[in-house]
Scaffold this motif. Structure first.
Motif, PDB file in Angstrom:
ATOM      1  N   ALA A 101    -112.361 -29.963  50.309  1.00  0.00           N
ATOM      2  CA  ALA A 101    -112.595 -28.515  50.426  1.00  0.00           C
ATOM      3  C   ALA A 101    -113.894 -28.128  49.723  1.00  0.00           C
ATOM      4  O   ALA A 101    -114.690 -27.337  50.253  1.00  0.00           O
ATOM      5  N   TYR A 102    -114.115 -28.683  48.529  1.00  0.00           N
ATOM      6  CA  TYR A 102    -115.373 -28.401  47.831  1.00  0.00           C
ATOM      7  C   TYR A 102    -116.567 -28.885  48.648  1.00  0.00           C
ATOM      8  O   TYR A 102    -117.597 -28.201  48.746  1.00  0.00           O
ATOM      9  N   MET A 103    -116.449 -30.074  49.228  1.00  0.00           N
ATOM     10  CA  MET A 103    -117.539 -30.622  50.023  1.00  0.00           C
ATOM     11  C   MET A 103    -117.862 -29.724  51.209  1.00  0.00           C
ATOM     12  O   MET A 103    -119.026 -29.489  51.535  1.00  0.00           O
ATOM     13  N   GLN A 104    -116.828 -29.184  51.847  1.00  0.00           N
ATOM     14  CA  GLN A 104    -117.032 -28.342  53.023  1.00  0.00           C
ATOM     15  C   GLN A 104    -117.664 -26.994  52.672  1.00  0.00           C
ATOM     16  O   GLN A 104    -118.282 -26.364  53.525  1.00  0.00           O
ATOM     17  N   THR A 105    -117.502 -26.558  51.423  1.00  0.00           N
ATOM     18  CA  THR A 105    -118.149 -25.304  51.009  1.00  0.00           C
ATOM     19  C   THR A 105    -119.573 -25.545  50.523  1.00  0.00           C
ATOM     20  O   THR A 105    -120.270 -24.591  50.172  1.00  0.00           O
TER      21      THR A 105
END
Length: 246
Positions: free
Chosen positions: A208-212
């Motif tokens: 999720a962090y990577m996608q943001t």
């Protein structure tokens, strides 16, 4: 899994059983084949309803132990038609749910989801606050035409138990799948705060962090997972994400 799709989509009230040329028990581990074959013979040849139900329940257990959940569900349903208890409904529901999670064909998946819903709703008619059943039931609705029903049920679970790990993880996962990454981060951070050892949540939080675009936090998460779980499959998955961050 060995497919016995015809039996799954056929009306369960018929006398047909998973008895094709490629009988499902042929896929079972060698140590279980004999037990399954013996119990199938007992089940098939017994006329007394109670004994037949007992043999069906045993067959459901052996098939479940073999990981052949479409067949285990079929026999647990056969047993439940006699016992008609919460425990028997739950066994049938749980095994239809397991078969549903492994099904690849959309039609088969929907048929299995419908059967799981049938038995889980029977359980909830007696035990309305069984949160484990509600969690599983909610996930079966996601393959239907009304996935919001499942999401609302997961939220309902959290109104009863705000720390329910299964509901938090499922909502986090669904948020990632739908591109709602901030919501996913909120749910998953709550979950790892409750249970820091939840490897799947820790890994998904990194995704999720990577996608943001927050690569620093994503890298920190992935490195944390590498330290927490030395399983080669987990290590390989994390390494692939770290490579994508470079």
């Amino acid at each position: 899994m060995v497919s016995n799709e015809d039996e799954l989509t056929r009306n369960q009230e018929q006398t047909n059983t998973p008895d094709k040329a490629n009988e499902p028990h042929m896929a079972a581990p060698a140590e279980l084949k004999g037990k399954i074959g013996q119990h199938r013979t007992f089940w098939r040849e017994t006329a007394e309803k109670e004994k037949k139900a007992i043999f069906a329940d045993s067959l459901g257990t052996w098939y479940a132990n073999a990981g052949i959940f479409d067949s285990s569900a079929w026999f647990f349903e056969d047993a439940a038609s006699f016992f008609n208890t919460v425990e028997s409904w739950r066994k049938a529901g749980d095994n239809y749910y397991q078969a549903y999670t492994f099904a690849l064909d959309a039609n088969k998946q929907q048929a299995l989801a419908s059967k799981a819903q049938e038995f889980y709703n029977k359980v909830l008619s007696v035990k309305a606050n069984d949160l484990e059943v509600k969690n599983n039931l909610a996930m079966t609705y996601l393959s239907s035409n009304n996935p919001m029903q499942g999401i609302l049920m997961l939220r309902e679970v959290l109104t009863v138990d705000a720390k329910n790990e299964t509901a938090l993880f499922n909502l986090g996962m669904l948020s990632v799948q739908s591109g709602q990454y901030e919501n996913a981060i909120e749910r998953l951070n709550t979950l790892v705060g409750i249970n820091p050892q939840h490897i799947q949540a820790q890994l998904l939080l990194g995704v999720a962090y990577m996608q943001t675009g927050n690569n620093a936090k994503a890298k920190s998460q992935f490195e944390k997972v590498k330290d927490m779980d030395k399983d080669p499959a987990v290590q390989a998955t994390v390494d692939s994400y770290l490579k994508d961050l470079k």
